[in-house]
Design a protein around this motif. Structure first.
Motif, PDB file in Angstrom:
ATOM      1  N   GLY A  63       8.075  48.483 -38.247  1.00 55.91           N
ATOM      2  CA  GLY A  63       6.718  48.068 -37.911  1.00 55.91           C
ATOM      3  C   GLY A  63       6.082  49.073 -36.960  1.00 55.91           C
ATOM      4  N   LYS A  64       4.740  49.087 -36.949  1.00 49.85           N
ATOM      5  CA  LYS A  64       4.045  50.019 -36.067  1.00 49.85           C
ATOM      6  C   LYS A  64       3.749  49.362 -34.722  1.00 49.85           C
ATOM      7  N   ALA A  65       4.067  50.086 -33.651  1.00 51.48           N
ATOM      8  CA  ALA A  65       3.653  49.667 -32.313  1.00 51.48           C
ATOM      9  C   ALA A  65       2.457  50.532 -31.944  1.00 51.48           C
ATOM     10  N   THR A  66       1.559  50.007 -31.164  1.00 56.66           N
ATOM     11  CA  THR A  66       0.365  50.790 -30.865  1.00 56.66           C
ATOM     12  C   THR A  66       0.316  51.260 -29.411  1.00 56.66           C
ATOM     13  N   ALA A  67       0.942  50.504 -28.510  1.00 55.78           N
ATOM     14  CA  ALA A  67       0.808  50.831 -27.089  1.00 55.78           C
ATOM     15  C   ALA A  67       1.678  52.021 -26.703  1.00 55.78           C
ATOM     16  N   ALA A  68       1.049  53.042 -26.122  1.00 49.69           N
ATOM     17  CA  ALA A  68       1.798  54.190 -25.628  1.00 49.69           C
ATOM     18  C   ALA A  68       2.456  53.837 -24.299  1.00 49.69           C
ATOM     19  N   ILE A  69       3.582  54.471 -24.032  1.00 40.36           N
ATOM     20  CA  ILE A  69       4.225  54.331 -22.723  1.00 40.36           C
ATOM     21  C   ILE A  69       3.395  55.124 -21.722  1.00 40.36           C
ATOM     22  N   LYS A  70       2.992  54.461 -20.652  1.00 39.84           N
ATOM     23  CA  LYS A  70       2.224  55.172 -19.615  1.00 39.84           C
ATOM     24  C   LYS A  70       3.009  55.173 -18.317  1.00 39.84           C
TER      25      LYS A  70
END
Ligand SMILES: [Zn+2]
Length: 245
Positions: A63-70
């Protein structure tokens, strides 16, 4: 007598759910991972849990995750703890990271040889787990794989100070966890557990796709203390893994 005193000292210094002082489990034989769940009622999740970590990540059709690690890390003072199972670098004020839209505070990082997670069956010689906690107490771990290559400056500092026997030392100077992150923070994410007793679940993992490098000498320096401290992988049991590119 001596042993229980040391356990007490280590327990007092451990944070949240990490039973750093319990030295009655290990990675081999009767006290090894296959038996953790039988060693203590408190460790029951190690054998009964259905969302255990680590896992072998299958990279097909995720599945695709959208949130980048910041990440927003900074250099911090702290302690280097040899807890009898790994080396842990606990930092008191190292900032944190925004993960899937939630702010987490950096707690500690520790190391496994070989690396605990696998990717399509492939394992790495070493990995770092960066452990974070949100304001409401949830744990999230960023996993970074390491392969043999050039020396890592963070390990250079940390390994030079790590206690060779169980115990802890105050870090001379400061350590910045940023030095363990690759340029690309693309990740695989899954829900799992602590990979050590009591194997508590509800831990979100962000396993970085891009490995970092450490020198052969650094790998050997760690392996001299902990030649094998990786828990075997567990079945997914229907868990969905997501990824970013
Ligand atoms: Zn770990």
């Amino acid at each position: 007598m001596k042993k229980s005193f040391l356990s007490l000292v280590l327990l007092a210094s451990s944070t949240v759910v990490f039973s750093a002082g319990d030295s009655h489990w290990g990675y081999e034989g009767k006290t090894g991972p296959d038996n953790w769940g039988n060693l203590s009622p408190e460790f029951a999740t190690c054998k009964l849990g259905q969302q255990q970590a680590p896992i072998d990540i299958p990279t097909k059709s995720l599945g695709k995750a959208t949130a980048a690690i910041k990440p927003a890390y900074k250099a911090s003072a702290g302690e280097i703890i040899n807890n009898g199972h790994t080396i842990q670098v606990a930092l008191s004020d190292a900032g944190g990271a925004n993960l899937s839209g939630v702010d987490y505070k950096f707690l500690q990082m520790h190391f496994h040889a070989p690396g605990e997670e696998k990717v399509d069956g492939k394992s790495y010689p070493f990995n770092a787990h960066l452990v974070h906690q949100s304001a409401d107490g949830k744990l999230a771990v960023i996993g970074v794989f390491f392969k043999e290559g050039t020396e890592n400056p963070v390990f250079k500092e940390a390994f030079a100070q790590m206690p060779s026997a169980e115990g802890k030392v105050a870090i001379k100077g400061k350590i910045d966890p940023s030095g363990l992150l690759p340029k690309s923070l693309a990740y695989y994410s899954y829900t799992g557990s602590l990979t050590t007793p009591p194997c508590s679940e509800g831990v979100t993992f962000y396993i970085l796709k891009t490995p970092m490098e450490m020198s052969k000498a650094q790998l050997e320096q760690f392996r001299k203390l902990y030649p094998m401290n990786a828990r075997p992988t567990f079945p997914l049991n229907g868990r969905k893994i997501t990824e970013t590119n």
